[in-house]
Design a protein around this motif. Structure first.
Motif, PDB file in Angstrom:
ATOM      1  N   GLU A  99      11.775  18.408 -14.049  1.00 43.03           N
ATOM      2  CA  GLU A  99      11.671  20.081 -14.585  1.00 43.03           C
ATOM      3  C   GLU A  99       9.797  20.287 -15.638  1.00 43.03           C
ATOM      4  OE1 GLU A  99      15.248  18.919 -16.742  1.00 43.03           O
ATOM      5  OE2 GLU A  99      16.104  19.704 -15.438  1.00 43.03           O
ATOM      6  N   THR A 100       9.465  19.267 -15.724  1.00 40.34           N
ATOM      7  CA  THR A 100       8.260  19.109 -16.814  1.00 40.34           C
ATOM      8  C   THR A 100       7.140  18.810 -15.436  1.00 40.34           C
ATOM      9  OG1 THR A 100       7.893  17.052 -17.562  1.00 40.34           O
ATOM     10  CG2 THR A 100       9.236  18.410 -18.661  1.00 40.34           C
ATOM     11  N   GLU A 101       7.388  18.119 -14.283  1.00 42.63           N
ATOM     12  CA  GLU A 101       6.032  17.639 -13.631  1.00 42.63           C
ATOM     13  C   GLU A 101       5.352  16.367 -14.966  1.00 42.63           C
ATOM     14  OE1 GLU A 101       4.258  20.658 -11.330  1.00 42.63           O
ATOM     15  OE2 GLU A 101       5.868  21.747 -11.250  1.00 42.63           O
ATOM     16  N   GLU A 102       6.161  16.064 -15.676  1.00 39.62           N
ATOM     17  CA  GLU A 102       5.123  14.842 -16.200  1.00 39.62           C
ATOM     18  C   GLU A 102       5.075  13.930 -15.698  1.00 39.62           C
ATOM     19  OE1 GLU A 102       5.685  12.695 -19.872  1.00 39.62           O
ATOM     20  OE2 GLU A 102       7.318  14.147 -19.446  1.00 39.62           O
ATOM     21  N   VAL A 103       3.921  12.989 -15.389  1.00 37.83           N
ATOM     22  CA  VAL A 103       3.863  11.599 -14.149  1.00 37.83           C
ATOM     23  C   VAL A 103       4.529  10.877 -15.471  1.00 37.83           C
ATOM     24  CG1 VAL A 103       2.598  10.570 -13.358  1.00 37.83           C
ATOM     25  CG2 VAL A 103       2.048  12.682 -13.160  1.00 37.83           C
ATOM     26  N   LYS A 104       5.183   9.907 -14.893  1.00 43.86           N
ATOM     27  CA  LYS A 104       6.225   8.754 -15.521  1.00 43.86           C
ATOM     28  C   LYS A 104       5.448   7.466 -15.579  1.00 43.86           C
ATOM     29  CE  LYS A 104       9.460  11.197 -17.572  1.00 43.86           C
ATOM     30  NZ  LYS A 104      10.046  11.444 -19.383  1.00 43.86           N
ATOM     31  N   CYS A 105       5.046   6.892 -13.773  1.00 44.22           N
ATOM     32  CA  CYS A 105       4.248   6.231 -13.513  1.00 44.22           C
ATOM     33  C   CYS A 105       3.696   6.362 -12.765  1.00 44.22           C
ATOM     34  CB  CYS A 105       5.401   4.631 -13.487  1.00 44.22           C
ATOM     35  SG  CYS A 105       5.245   3.517 -12.942  1.00 44.22           S
ATOM     36  N   ILE A 106       2.725   5.025 -11.987  1.00 45.84           N
ATOM     37  CA  ILE A 106       1.839   6.039 -11.550  1.00 45.84           C
ATOM     38  C   ILE A 106       1.642   4.470 -10.306  1.00 45.84           C
ATOM     39  CG2 ILE A 106      -0.713   6.012 -10.399  1.00 45.84           C
ATOM     40  CD1 ILE A 106      -1.104   7.658 -11.946  1.00 45.84           C
ATOM     41  N   CYS A 107       2.023   3.736  -8.864  1.00 46.57           N
ATOM     42  CA  CYS A 107       1.864   3.207  -8.291  1.00 46.57           C
ATOM     43  C   CYS A 107       0.735   3.501  -7.288  1.00 46.57           C
ATOM     44  CB  CYS A 107       3.491   2.529  -7.835  1.00 46.57           C
ATOM     45  SG  CYS A 107       3.129   1.296  -6.972  1.00 46.57           S
ATOM     46  N   THR A 108       0.720   2.370  -7.053  1.00 45.23           N
ATOM     47  CA  THR A 108      -0.217   1.733  -5.603  1.00 45.23           C
ATOM     48  C   THR A 108       0.017   0.683  -4.798  1.00 45.23           C
ATOM     49  OG1 THR A 108      -2.442   0.639  -6.903  1.00 45.23           O
ATOM     50  CG2 THR A 108      -2.637   3.552  -6.536  1.00 45.23           C
ATOM     51  N   SER A 109      -0.337   0.826  -3.435  1.00 50.57           N
ATOM     52  CA  SER A 109      -0.005  -0.799  -2.924  1.00 50.57           C
ATOM     53  C   SER A 109      -0.440  -0.134  -1.458  1.00 50.57           C
ATOM     54  CB  SER A 109       1.083  -0.613  -2.730  1.00 50.57           C
ATOM     55  OG  SER A 109       2.307   0.440  -1.982  1.00 50.57           O
ATOM     56  N   VAL A 110      -1.319  -1.662  -1.157  1.00 45.75           N
ATOM     57  CA  VAL A 110      -1.653  -1.574   0.434  1.00 45.75           C
ATOM     58  C   VAL A 110      -0.468  -2.651   1.132  1.00 45.75           C
ATOM     59  CG1 VAL A 110      -3.286  -3.188   1.822  1.00 45.75           C
ATOM     60  CG2 VAL A 110      -3.572  -2.482  -0.776  1.00 45.75           C
ATOM     61  N   MET A 111      -0.358  -1.296   1.877  1.00 39.09           N
ATOM     62  CA  MET A 111       0.441  -1.962   3.494  1.00 39.09           C
ATOM     63  C   MET A 111      -0.086  -2.750   4.666  1.00 39.09           C
ATOM     64  SD  MET A 111       3.496  -1.269   1.478  1.00 39.09           S
ATOM     65  CE  MET A 111       4.693  -0.741   2.645  1.00 39.09           C
ATOM     66  N   VAL A 112       0.431  -3.727   5.380  1.00 39.05           N
ATOM     67  CA  VAL A 112      -0.450  -3.994   6.314  1.00 39.05           C
ATOM     68  C   VAL A 112       1.780  -3.761   7.195  1.00 39.05           C
ATOM     69  CG1 VAL A 112      -0.659  -6.140   7.331  1.00 39.05           C
ATOM     70  CG2 VAL A 112      -1.302  -5.483   5.218  1.00 39.05           C
ATOM     71  N   ALA A 113       0.659  -2.916   8.274  1.00 41.65           N
ATOM     72  CA  ALA A 113       1.702  -3.289  10.336  1.00 41.65           C
ATOM     73  C   ALA A 113       2.015  -5.012  10.712  1.00 41.65           C
ATOM     74  CB  ALA A 113       0.606  -2.369  10.754  1.00 41.65           C
ATOM     75  N   PHE A 114       3.191  -5.151  10.574  1.00 38.37           N
ATOM     76  CA  PHE A 114       3.623  -6.150  10.980  1.00 38.37           C
ATOM     77  C   PHE A 114       4.562  -6.662  12.637  1.00 38.37           C
ATOM     78  CE2 PHE A 114       5.927 -10.539   9.669  1.00 38.37           C
ATOM     79  CZ  PHE A 114       4.800 -11.365   9.536  1.00 38.37           C
ATOM     80  N   ASP A 115       4.447  -7.284  12.978  1.00 35.48           N
ATOM     81  CA  ASP A 115       5.123  -7.434  13.989  1.00 35.48           C
ATOM     82  C   ASP A 115       5.952  -8.275  13.909  1.00 35.48           C
ATOM     83  OD1 ASP A 115       5.933  -8.971  17.075  1.00 35.48           O
ATOM     84  OD2 ASP A 115       4.269  -8.058  17.806  1.00 35.48           O
ATOM     85  N   LEU A 116       6.952  -7.977  13.508  1.00 30.66           N
ATOM     86  CA  LEU A 116       8.680  -8.576  13.524  1.00 30.66           C
ATOM     87  C   LEU A 116       8.932 -10.024  14.383  1.00 30.66           C
ATOM     88  CD1 LEU A 116      10.663  -5.928  11.929  1.00 30.66           C
ATOM     89  CD2 LEU A 116       9.681  -7.896  10.739  1.00 30.66           C
ATOM     90  N   ASP A 117       8.499  -9.850  15.898  1.00 34.22           N
ATOM     91  CA  ASP A 117       8.924 -10.962  16.750  1.00 34.22           C
ATOM     92  C   ASP A 117       7.721 -11.525  16.706  1.00 34.22           C
ATOM     93  OD1 ASP A 117      10.432  -9.567  18.145  1.00 34.22           O
ATOM     94  OD2 ASP A 117       9.169  -8.662  19.023  1.00 34.22           O
ATOM     95  N   LYS A 118       6.548 -12.364  16.123  1.00 34.45           N
ATOM     96  CA  LYS A 118       5.593 -12.313  15.851  1.00 34.45           C
ATOM     97  C   LYS A 118       5.334 -13.278  14.759  1.00 34.45           C
ATOM     98  CE  LYS A 118       2.647 -11.035  20.479  1.00 34.45           C
ATOM     99  NZ  LYS A 118       1.880 -10.018  20.897  1.00 34.45           N
TER     100      LYS A 118
END
Length: 145
Positions: A99-118
């Motif tokens: 409703e107000t567009e107020e930012v409550k929290c900001i999160c940054t993350s680093v994600m890695v592609a992962f081969d689930l078999d290997k």
């Protein structure tokens, strides 16, 4: 750094157990909001992913809690990819009051592609990179030095 435009927004329904005895959403619950946002982002941006063999794992995550969320607040999580490398990419997410567009929290993350078999990291498929760049409306590939 270029200003991030959040093209992906997911409304979040607050549950009774999200709120602690102080009357606000517990900080640990925010991470479940971010997980929902990531899941929906990739389901809509890269719909052809075979989640039985391809994975995306969090290797770093950081959150800045700006203001409290109360049970009566209407919130959403916004997600954007800010940079893509060979095997990893950076996500920026934020929880906002719709409703107000107020930012409550900001999160940054680093994600890695992962081969689930290997059980090891792997290069991001070019089709994912292209789909993300197209969705974000700009080339988010990491610039070579």
């Amino acid at each position: 750094m270029e200003e991030i435009k959040f093209r992906h927004t997911l409304p979040i329904q607050l549950r009774f157990n999200d709120v602690d005895k102080f009357g606000h959403v517990n900080n640990t619950v925010y991470f479940s909001f971010y997980d929902l946002g990531k899941t929906e982002y990739f389901a809509s941006v890269c719909p052809g992913v075979d989640w039985e063999k391809d994975g995306i794992v969090v290797v770093h995550i950081e959150a800045n809690f700006l203001t409290q969320i109360f049970a009566s607040d209407r919130i959403a999580v916004q997600t954007a990819v800010s940079e893509i490398g060979t095997k990893s990419f950076h996500l920026i997410q934020r929880v906002i009051d719709v409703e107000t567009e107020e930012v409550k929290c900001i999160c940054t993350s680093v994600m890695v592609a992962f081969d689930l078999d290997k059980h090891e990291s792997k290069p991001l498929p070019e089709e994912w990179i292209n789909a993300i760049c197209e969705y974000e409306g700009r080339d988010v590939r990491k610039k070579k030095a």
